[in-house]
Design a protein around this motif. Sequence first.
Motif, PDB file in Angstrom:
ATOM      1  N   GLY A   1      60.204  13.793  11.646  1.00  0.00           N
ATOM      2  CA  GLY A   1      60.499  15.043  10.926  1.00  0.00           C
ATOM      3  C   GLY A   1      58.860  15.413  10.350  1.00  0.00           C
ATOM      4  O   GLY A   1      58.956  16.433  10.306  1.00  0.00           O
ATOM      5  N   GLN A   2      58.067  14.769  10.804  1.00  0.00           N
ATOM      6  CA  GLN A   2      56.209  15.098  10.542  1.00  0.00           C
ATOM      7  C   GLN A   2      55.716  16.228  11.781  1.00  0.00           C
ATOM      8  O   GLN A   2      56.344  16.055  13.252  1.00  0.00           O
ATOM      9  N   LYS A   3      55.592  17.081  11.551  1.00  0.00           N
ATOM     10  CA  LYS A   3      54.847  18.199  12.102  1.00  0.00           C
ATOM     11  C   LYS A   3      53.696  17.960  12.781  1.00  0.00           C
ATOM     12  O   LYS A   3      53.071  17.913  11.123  1.00  0.00           O
ATOM     13  N   LEU A   4      52.526  18.449  13.385  1.00  0.00           N
ATOM     14  CA  LEU A   4      51.321  17.974  14.044  1.00  0.00           C
ATOM     15  C   LEU A   4      51.000  19.306  13.341  1.00  0.00           C
ATOM     16  O   LEU A   4      51.152  20.615  12.838  1.00  0.00           O
ATOM     17  N   TYR A   5      49.333  19.194  12.576  1.00  0.00           N
ATOM     18  CA  TYR A   5      48.895  19.831  11.998  1.00  0.00           C
ATOM     19  C   TYR A   5      48.338  21.578  12.678  1.00  0.00           C
ATOM     20  O   TYR A   5      47.687  20.973  13.944  1.00  0.00           O
ATOM     21  N   PRO A   6      48.273  22.317  13.259  1.00  0.00           N
ATOM     22  CA  PRO A   6      48.347  23.377  13.501  1.00  0.00           C
ATOM     23  C   PRO A   6      46.727  23.772  14.417  1.00  0.00           C
ATOM     24  O   PRO A   6      45.827  23.813  13.288  1.00  0.00           O
ATOM     25  N   ARG A   7      46.255  23.994  15.392  1.00  0.00           N
ATOM     26  CA  ARG A   7      45.235  23.784  15.927  1.00  0.00           C
ATOM     27  C   ARG A   7      44.481  24.504  15.820  1.00  0.00           C
ATOM     28  O   ARG A   7      42.582  25.022  15.008  1.00  0.00           O
ATOM     29  N   ALA A   8      45.031  26.290  15.732  1.00  0.00           N
ATOM     30  CA  ALA A   8      44.381  26.827  15.045  1.00  0.00           C
ATOM     31  C   ALA A   8      43.648  26.818  13.589  1.00  0.00           C
ATOM     32  O   ALA A   8      42.716  27.370  12.722  1.00  0.00           O
ATOM     33  N   THR A   9      44.815  26.492  12.682  1.00  0.00           N
ATOM     34  CA  THR A   9      44.265  26.066  11.266  1.00  0.00           C
ATOM     35  C   THR A   9      42.982  25.253  11.205  1.00  0.00           C
ATOM     36  O   THR A   9      41.778  25.474  10.301  1.00  0.00           O
ATOM     37  N   VAL A  10      42.765  24.075  11.715  1.00  0.00           N
ATOM     38  CA  VAL A  10      41.595  23.304  12.126  1.00  0.00           C
ATOM     39  C   VAL A  10      40.872  23.741  12.101  1.00  0.00           C
ATOM     40  O   VAL A  10      39.383  23.772  11.976  1.00  0.00           O
ATOM     41  N   ARG A  11      40.928  24.747  13.273  1.00  0.00           N
ATOM     42  CA  ARG A  11      39.787  25.090  13.887  1.00  0.00           C
ATOM     43  C   ARG A  11      38.854  26.594  13.128  1.00  0.00           C
ATOM     44  O   ARG A  11      37.213  27.280  12.575  1.00  0.00           O
ATOM     45  N   LYS A  12      40.049  26.938  12.770  1.00  0.00           N
ATOM     46  CA  LYS A  12      39.100  28.034  11.472  1.00  0.00           C
ATOM     47  C   LYS A  12      38.540  27.549  10.041  1.00  0.00           C
ATOM     48  O   LYS A  12      38.087  27.716   9.293  1.00  0.00           O
ATOM     49  N   ILE A  13      39.673  26.220   9.346  1.00  0.00           N
ATOM     50  CA  ILE A  13      38.968  25.623   8.619  1.00  0.00           C
ATOM     51  C   ILE A  13      37.393  25.070   8.374  1.00  0.00           C
ATOM     52  O   ILE A  13      36.133  25.033   8.073  1.00  0.00           O
ATOM     53  N   VAL A  14      37.245  23.813  10.063  1.00  0.00           N
ATOM     54  CA  VAL A  14      36.280  23.932  10.592  1.00  0.00           C
ATOM     55  C   VAL A  14      35.003  24.918  10.406  1.00  0.00           C
ATOM     56  O   VAL A  14      33.587  25.166  10.352  1.00  0.00           O
TER      57      VAL A  14
ATOM     58  N   ALA B   1      34.690  28.046   8.787  1.00  0.00           N
ATOM     59  CA  ALA B   1      34.460  28.374   8.279  1.00  0.00           C
ATOM     60  C   ALA B   1      33.057  27.416   7.374  1.00  0.00           C
ATOM     61  O   ALA B   1      32.470  28.023   6.671  1.00  0.00           O
ATOM     62  N   HIS B   2      33.796  25.889   7.479  1.00  0.00           N
ATOM     63  CA  HIS B   2      32.946  25.289   6.403  1.00  0.00           C
ATOM     64  C   HIS B   2      31.209  25.142   7.336  1.00  0.00           C
ATOM     65  O   HIS B   2      30.407  25.131   6.758  1.00  0.00           O
ATOM     66  N   SER B   3      31.654  25.242   8.609  1.00  0.00           N
ATOM     67  CA  SER B   3      29.993  25.525   9.418  1.00  0.00           C
ATOM     68  C   SER B   3      29.152  26.654   9.919  1.00  0.00           C
ATOM     69  O   SER B   3      28.150  26.251  10.076  1.00  0.00           O
ATOM     70  N   LYS B   4      30.297  27.798   9.332  1.00  0.00           N
ATOM     71  CA  LYS B   4      29.751  28.804   9.484  1.00  0.00           C
ATOM     72  C   LYS B   4      28.624  29.174  10.812  1.00  0.00           C
ATOM     73  O   LYS B   4      28.386  30.036  11.292  1.00  0.00           O
ATOM     74  N   CYS B   5      29.359  29.476  12.013  1.00  0.00           N
ATOM     75  CA  CYS B   5      29.542  29.138  13.378  1.00  0.00           C
ATOM     76  C   CYS B   5      30.267  29.033  14.019  1.00  0.00           C
ATOM     77  O   CYS B   5      31.396  28.141  14.322  1.00  0.00           O
ATOM     78  N   ASN B   6      30.679  29.302  15.238  1.00  0.00           N
ATOM     79  CA  ASN B   6      30.855  29.028  16.187  1.00  0.00           C
ATOM     80  C   ASN B   6      31.460  27.537  17.010  1.00  0.00           C
ATOM     81  O   ASN B   6      31.052  26.880  16.873  1.00  0.00           O
ATOM     82  N   VAL B   7      32.604  27.625  17.332  1.00  0.00           N
ATOM     83  CA  VAL B   7      33.559  26.218  17.353  1.00  0.00           C
ATOM     84  C   VAL B   7      34.073  26.595  18.739  1.00  0.00           C
ATOM     85  O   VAL B   7      34.760  27.477  19.378  1.00  0.00           O
TER      86      VAL B   7
END
Length: 78
Positions: free
Chosen positions: A4-17, A19-25
């Motif tokens: 019943g648990q879903k994986l956290y969307p990889r794209a969302t994690v990329r966007k968060i990282v 936004a916090h690092s302010k550089c390409n990942v």
Amino acid sequence: MAPGQKLYPRATVRKIVKAHSKCNVSKNVDVMVFLDYVLFMQSLMKEAAIDSKQAGERGVSAKSIKKVTADTLAKFKG
């Protein structure tokens, strides 16, 4: 993983990282973040176990974890 648990969307994690690092990942940044988290937790528990043994406790307590958290975070600060 529990049913019943879903994986956290990889794209969302990329966007968060990004936004916090302010550089390409890279596209595998979520895997690297998870591996860094696992290494941090392993180090934290190892240090807490050492601290609790030195204090004469039978197991790892919240007090020993709180005591070593700052030092372990300092090791992983990048």
